[in-house]
Design an enzyme around this catalytic site. Structure first.
Site, PDB file in Angstrom:
ATOM      1  N   LYS A  35      52.317 -65.503  66.797  1.00  0.00           N
ATOM      2  CA  LYS A  35      52.141 -64.321  67.660  1.00  0.00           C
ATOM      3  C   LYS A  35      50.357 -64.178  67.509  1.00  0.00           C
ATOM      4  O   LYS A  35      49.919 -64.900  66.584  1.00  0.00           O
ATOM      5  CB  LYS A  35      52.666 -63.438  66.206  1.00  0.00           C
ATOM      6  CG  LYS A  35      52.822 -63.680  64.849  1.00  0.00           C
ATOM      7  CD  LYS A  35      53.001 -62.471  63.840  1.00  0.00           C
ATOM      8  CE  LYS A  35      52.705 -63.294  62.159  1.00  0.00           C
ATOM      9  NZ  LYS A  35      53.893 -62.916  61.260  1.00  0.00           N
ATOM     10  N   TYR A 255      19.266 -56.998  56.345  1.00  0.00           N
ATOM     11  CA  TYR A 255      19.435 -56.039  56.185  1.00  0.00           C
ATOM     12  C   TYR A 255      19.295 -55.744  54.741  1.00  0.00           C
ATOM     13  O   TYR A 255      20.301 -56.699  54.338  1.00  0.00           O
ATOM     14  CB  TYR A 255      20.626 -55.921  57.039  1.00  0.00           C
ATOM     15  CG  TYR A 255      20.123 -55.937  58.912  1.00  0.00           C
ATOM     16  CD1 TYR A 255      19.745 -54.726  59.169  1.00  0.00           C
ATOM     17  CD2 TYR A 255      21.663 -56.577  59.077  1.00  0.00           C
ATOM     18  CE1 TYR A 255      19.259 -54.664  60.047  1.00  0.00           C
ATOM     19  CE2 TYR A 255      21.276 -56.298  60.725  1.00  0.00           C
ATOM     20  CZ  TYR A 255      20.624 -55.522  61.632  1.00  0.00           C
ATOM     21  OH  TYR A 255      20.766 -55.615  62.758  1.00  0.00           O
TER      22      TYR A 255
HETATM   23  C1  PLP Z   1      54.514 -64.042  60.497  1.00  0.00           C
HETATM   24  C2  PLP Z   1      55.461 -63.996  60.111  1.00  0.00           C
HETATM   25  C3  PLP Z   1      56.070 -65.027  60.141  1.00  0.00           C
HETATM   26  C4  PLP Z   1      55.140 -66.810  59.392  1.00  0.00           C
HETATM   27  O1  PLP Z   1      54.567 -66.471  58.237  1.00  0.00           O
HETATM   28  P1  PLP Z   1      53.250 -67.232  56.995  1.00  0.00           P
HETATM   29  O2  PLP Z   1      53.215 -66.726  56.163  1.00  0.00           O
HETATM   30  O3  PLP Z   1      52.140 -67.611  58.350  1.00  0.00           O
HETATM   31  O4  PLP Z   1      54.587 -69.234  57.346  1.00  0.00           O
HETATM   32  C5  PLP Z   1      57.526 -65.404  59.629  1.00  0.00           C
HETATM   33  N1  PLP Z   1      58.549 -64.927  59.820  1.00  0.00           N
HETATM   34  C6  PLP Z   1      58.177 -63.576  59.952  1.00  0.00           C
HETATM   35  C7  PLP Z   1      59.114 -62.491  60.253  1.00  0.00           C
HETATM   36  C8  PLP Z   1      56.378 -63.284  60.335  1.00  0.00           C
HETATM   37  O5  PLP Z   1      56.139 -62.081  60.810  1.00  0.00           O
END
Ligand code: PLP
Length: 359
Positions: A35, A255
């Site tokens: 994702k 800044y």
């Molecule tokens: C993002 C996500 C993962 C992966 O989590 P990590 O901590 O990056 O391994 C797994 N399951 C779900 C439902 C997620 O939303």
């Protein structure tokens, strides 16, 4: 070479991290989480490199799944947030995406579904309290879903851990116990473990594991843990020194003049800033690698530049390479200095940065 910052993506490191997932969970199938543009690494290059070595891919939204299909990727794809309305459901079904079903509205949509059948994962809320059917309603929801004509095959079951980033926290174990109790009477494939649970709670591995951050070579744990020490960082964020200037004791840098030179000294300017995704909240003292040597960032992070204390690097020259995170400088450390988590830093590298692959 141009002075533009680069994100070098090491695909050998990615494959090494995938092997670590297999080593820790040898009996589970792998649902690789890609994702958010593969945690900022570039969706298609990551999916290409993972290839047939993973059993399925997970994205958050239907649109992300559709872009995988449009690029010709035929692997199973799971949409973790599922569908919000009939239109999304049609899109998911039409693209052979598998959907997570986390509430009754989604079950009703499936019951009315005029489109083609779709594979489903029923999500149970065991304590994350974000998405999912309650532990008490899970069995009933599963039966409804399983008897739906528009559901392809047997629905699978999943839950998500809220505290698996802390190996000493008993919450993960209670969630696992609750999940087992809630699904005792169901014969279905299950998936619970994110990266933290893959490395820390082997009893939760079950049929499918869901690694995200560990694939990208970053520890899922809040405190450095030996369990995560075999991971290799996939992204290295790099730039160059574009100026070296000499200032007097008492001169204010950048800044708001938040950093004052404690003596006459050299200040280096590197071409990277929050406009590239480097965190604006990185504090003075945050380490940066200059010619493989750590130097502290001083003063505020600008949109395009940061300033560095060169007192320990008198030989530095304009054009010298600077590494903001990557091998030798874990993004975990930068996240801590910027009061955030590595996930956010990786996702935030902007389109202005040139992405380069390294095999
Ligand atoms: C993002 C996500 C993962 C992966 O989590 P990590 O901590 O990056 O391994 C797994 N399951 C779900 C439902 C997620 O939303």
């Amino acid at each position: 070479m141009s002075s533009a910052p680069r994100a070098v993506i090491d695909l050998t490191a990615l494959r090494h991290n995938l092997e670590q997932v297999r080593k820790h969970a040898p009996r589970s199938r792998i649902l690789a989480v890609v994702k958010a543009n593969a945690y900022g690494h570039g969706l298609f290059r990551i999916v290409d490199a993972l290839g047939a070595d993973v059993d399925a891919l997970a994205v958050a939204r239907v649109g992300e799944g559709v872009s995988l299909r449009q690029a010709g990727i035929m692997s199973p794809v799971v949409v973790l947030e599922g569908c919000i309305d009939q239109q999304e459901l049609n899109l998911a079904a039409g693209n052979q995406l598998e959907i997570v079903v986390h509430n009754n509205e989604q079950i009703s949509l499936l019951q009315q579904n005029p489109s083609s059948p779709v594979a489903c994962w029923l999500k149970v809320d065991t304590g994350m309290h974000r998405l999912g059917h309650s532990v008490n309603s899970a069995l009933n929801a599963y039966q409804k879903l399983a008897s739906c004509k528009s559901v392809l095959g047997r629905p699978r079951l999943m839950t998500h851990f809220s505290n698996a980033d802390d190996i000493t926290d008993p919450t993960t174990n209670s969630q696992w116990q609750l999940f087992q109790k809630a699904t005792l009477e169901v014969e279905a494939e299950i998936s619970c473990a994110n990266s933290g649970a893959i490395l820390g709670w082997s009893e939760t591995h079950a049929d499918w594991v869901r690694p995200g951050i560990m694939l990208y070579g970053v520890s899922p744990f809040v405190n450095g843990r030996p369990e995560a020490s075999d991971l290799h960082p996939v992204m290295s964020l790099q730039s160059q020194l574009i100026a070296i200037n000499h200032y007097k004791k008492g001169d204010a840098i950048g800044y708001s003049g938040t950093w004052i030179c404690p003596e006459d000294m050299a200040i280096g300017v590197a071409s990277i800033g929050y406009g590239d995704g480097y965190p604006r909240h990185a504090k003075s003292g945050t380490p940066v690698l200059l010619n493989d040597q750590r130097v502290p960032l001083v003063g505020r992070v600008s949109m395009d530049m940061i300033t560095l204390d060169l007192r320990t690097c008198p030989q530095a020259q304009v054009g010298d390479p600077v590494i903001l995170w990557g091998a030798g400088l874990p993004v975990e450390e930068i996240a801590e200095a910027a009061d955030t988590i590595p996930y956010q830093l990786l996702c935030s590298v902007t389109a202005r940065v040139d992405f380069v692959e390294e095999q």
